[in-house]
Write a protein that holds these residues in place. Structure first.
Motif, PDB file in Angstrom:
ATOM      1  N   LEU A  41       0.839  -1.187   0.000  1.00 48.71           N
ATOM      2  CA  LEU A  41       0.000   0.000   0.000  1.00 48.71           C
ATOM      3  C   LEU A  41       0.876   1.240   0.000  1.00 48.71           C
ATOM      4  O   LEU A  41       1.931   1.263   0.617  1.00 48.71           O
ATOM      5  CB  LEU A  41      -0.915   0.005   1.224  1.00 48.71           C
ATOM      6  CG  LEU A  41      -1.906  -1.161   1.316  1.00 48.71           C
ATOM      7  CD1 LEU A  41      -2.668  -1.100   2.628  1.00 48.71           C
ATOM      8  CD2 LEU A  41      -2.867  -1.140   0.144  1.00 48.71           C
ATOM      9  N   GLY A  42       0.438   2.260  -0.695  1.00 51.06           N
ATOM     10  CA  GLY A  42       1.169   3.516  -0.708  1.00 51.06           C
ATOM     11  C   GLY A  42       2.368   3.540  -1.629  1.00 51.06           C
ATOM     12  O   GLY A  42       3.121   4.515  -1.643  1.00 51.06           O
ATOM     13  N   LYS A  43       2.577   2.484  -2.387  1.00 46.20           N
ATOM     14  CA  LYS A  43       3.676   2.428  -3.361  1.00 46.20           C
ATOM     15  C   LYS A  43       3.066   2.319  -4.753  1.00 46.20           C
ATOM     16  O   LYS A  43       1.977   1.784  -4.937  1.00 46.20           O
ATOM     17  CB  LYS A  43       4.581   1.214  -3.121  1.00 46.20           C
ATOM     18  CG  LYS A  43       5.237   1.169  -1.762  1.00 46.20           C
ATOM     19  CD  LYS A  43       6.315   2.219  -1.626  1.00 46.20           C
ATOM     20  CE  LYS A  43       6.995   2.082  -0.273  1.00 46.20           C
ATOM     21  NZ  LYS A  43       8.163   2.921  -0.159  1.00 46.20           N
ATOM     22  N   GLU A  44       3.786   2.807  -5.741  1.00 43.16           N
ATOM     23  CA  GLU A  44       3.277   2.724  -7.103  1.00 43.16           C
ATOM     24  C   GLU A  44       3.256   1.273  -7.573  1.00 43.16           C
ATOM     25  O   GLU A  44       4.180   0.502  -7.319  1.00 43.16           O
ATOM     26  CB  GLU A  44       4.134   3.559  -8.053  1.00 43.16           C
ATOM     27  CG  GLU A  44       3.582   3.598  -9.452  1.00 43.16           C
ATOM     28  CD  GLU A  44       4.200   4.651 -10.337  1.00 43.16           C
ATOM     29  OE1 GLU A  44       3.757   4.759 -11.485  1.00 43.16           O
ATOM     30  OE2 GLU A  44       5.126   5.360  -9.887  1.00 43.16           O
ATOM     31  N   ARG A  45       2.171   0.931  -8.275  1.00 42.28           N
ATOM     32  CA  ARG A  45       2.042  -0.416  -8.828  1.00 42.28           C
ATOM     33  C   ARG A  45       1.855  -0.324 -10.330  1.00 42.28           C
ATOM     34  O   ARG A  45       0.995   0.409 -10.808  1.00 42.28           O
ATOM     35  CB  ARG A  45       0.858  -1.155  -8.221  1.00 42.28           C
ATOM     36  CG  ARG A  45       0.638  -2.501  -8.892  1.00 42.28           C
ATOM     37  CD  ARG A  45      -0.432  -3.371  -8.339  1.00 42.28           C
ATOM     38  NE  ARG A  45      -1.548  -2.699  -7.729  1.00 42.28           N
ATOM     39  CZ  ARG A  45      -2.630  -3.327  -7.287  1.00 42.28           C
ATOM     40  NH1 ARG A  45      -2.713  -4.633  -7.369  1.00 42.28           N
ATOM     41  NH2 ARG A  45      -3.618  -2.654  -6.750  1.00 42.28           N
ATOM     42  N   VAL A  46       2.675  -1.065 -11.053  1.00 41.26           N
ATOM     43  CA  VAL A  46       2.521  -1.218 -12.493  1.00 41.26           C
ATOM     44  C   VAL A  46       1.906  -2.598 -12.680  1.00 41.26           C
ATOM     45  O   VAL A  46       2.579  -3.609 -12.497  1.00 41.26           O
ATOM     46  CB  VAL A  46       3.879  -1.121 -13.230  1.00 41.26           C
ATOM     47  CG1 VAL A  46       3.687  -1.303 -14.726  1.00 41.26           C
ATOM     48  CG2 VAL A  46       4.567   0.195 -12.916  1.00 41.26           C
ATOM     49  N   ASP A  47       0.632  -2.651 -12.986  1.00 44.34           N
ATOM     50  CA  ASP A  47      -0.074  -3.929 -13.068  1.00 44.34           C
ATOM     51  C   ASP A  47      -0.120  -4.389 -14.512  1.00 44.34           C
ATOM     52  O   ASP A  47      -0.837  -3.826 -15.325  1.00 44.34           O
ATOM     53  CB  ASP A  47      -1.481  -3.803 -12.493  1.00 44.34           C
ATOM     54  CG  ASP A  47      -2.075  -5.141 -12.142  1.00 44.34           C
ATOM     55  OD1 ASP A  47      -1.667  -6.166 -12.739  1.00 44.34           O
ATOM     56  OD2 ASP A  47      -2.952  -5.193 -11.258  1.00 44.34           O
ATOM     57  N   PRO A 116      10.924   1.118   3.027  1.00 41.91           N
ATOM     58  CA  PRO A 116      11.062   2.469   2.493  1.00 41.91           C
ATOM     59  C   PRO A 116      11.863   2.558   1.189  1.00 41.91           C
ATOM     60  O   PRO A 116      11.755   3.542   0.468  1.00 41.91           O
ATOM     61  CB  PRO A 116      11.780   3.222   3.617  1.00 41.91           C
ATOM     62  CG  PRO A 116      12.506   2.172   4.387  1.00 41.91           C
ATOM     63  CD  PRO A 116      11.655   0.933   4.286  1.00 41.91           C
ATOM     64  N   THR A 117      12.641   1.539   0.877  1.00 41.61           N
ATOM     65  CA  THR A 117      13.451   1.594  -0.345  1.00 41.61           C
ATOM     66  C   THR A 117      12.706   1.060  -1.569  1.00 41.61           C
ATOM     67  O   THR A 117      13.232   1.141  -2.682  1.00 41.61           O
ATOM     68  CB  THR A 117      14.759   0.801  -0.176  1.00 41.61           C
ATOM     69  OG1 THR A 117      14.446  -0.540   0.186  1.00 41.61           O
ATOM     70  CG2 THR A 117      15.655   1.428   0.881  1.00 41.61           C
ATOM     71  N   LEU A 118      11.491   0.524  -1.383  1.00 41.33           N
ATOM     72  CA  LEU A 118      10.739   0.017  -2.533  1.00 41.33           C
ATOM     73  C   LEU A 118      10.216   1.186  -3.348  1.00 41.33           C
ATOM     74  O   LEU A 118       9.430   1.991  -2.871  1.00 41.33           O
ATOM     75  CB  LEU A 118       9.585  -0.891  -2.125  1.00 41.33           C
ATOM     76  CG  LEU A 118       8.931  -1.583  -3.327  1.00 41.33           C
ATOM     77  CD1 LEU A 118       9.787  -2.760  -3.773  1.00 41.33           C
ATOM     78  CD2 LEU A 118       7.527  -2.027  -3.028  1.00 41.33           C
TER      79      LEU A 118
END
Length: 147
Positions: A41-47, A116-118
């Motif tokens: 959650l809260g991270k960009e997702r390229v689906d 945090p590094t993702l």
């Protein structure tokens, strides 16, 4: 998202994935996941997932590592025993990168995916158990100024 036309001749055509790769810096993590991996959650997702097994994770990994310098790859240690044929294919796909392969428990991989590094996650249609990997970006240069 508005319509997108590309004049690219080869390589990755997906505009969001291209942007994410271009914005990835040294030491950033990029998760390439199977279809069942919890997405942070809260991270960009390229689906990219369309159907089961489409696209395959190793195909996406190959396209990504063709353009992204990778210095380290985190892999679930369970893949060695649960999905040994896939594991062999994964090692073959990663060999050209020269990246260090770090085996960690799947539970730790999930923790790392929320760290945090993702930078972002890339979800594939892969259905092979423990196939998710986390790439750590490297730099494509080193040493002193040669000019």
């Amino acid at each position: 998202m508005e319509a997108y036309k590309t004049m690219l001749k080869q390589g990755i055509l997906h505009p969001q994935l291209l942007r994410v790769l271009g914005e990835t810096g040294h030491m950033d993590h990029l998760m390439i996941s199977d279809s069942g991996m919890p997405q942070p959650l809260g991270k960009e997702r390229v689906d990219l997932a369309i159907l089961p097994q489409l696209p395959r994770l190793l195909d996406v990994l190959s396209a990504v590592t063709d353009v992204l310098t990778v210095e380290k790859v985190f892999v679930a240690e369970e893949v060695k025993t649960v999905s040994p044929r896939y594991h062999s294919k994964l090692l073959k796909a990663l060999k050209p990168t020269g990246a260090e392969i770090v085996y960690i428990p799947h539970a730790r991989l999930k923790e790392l995916s929320n760290g945090p590094t993702l930078r972002a996650s890339v979800r594939t249609g892969e259905c092979t158990s423990y196939s998710t990997v986390i790439l750590q970006a490297g730099v494509p240069y080193g040493g002193d100024d040669l000019t």
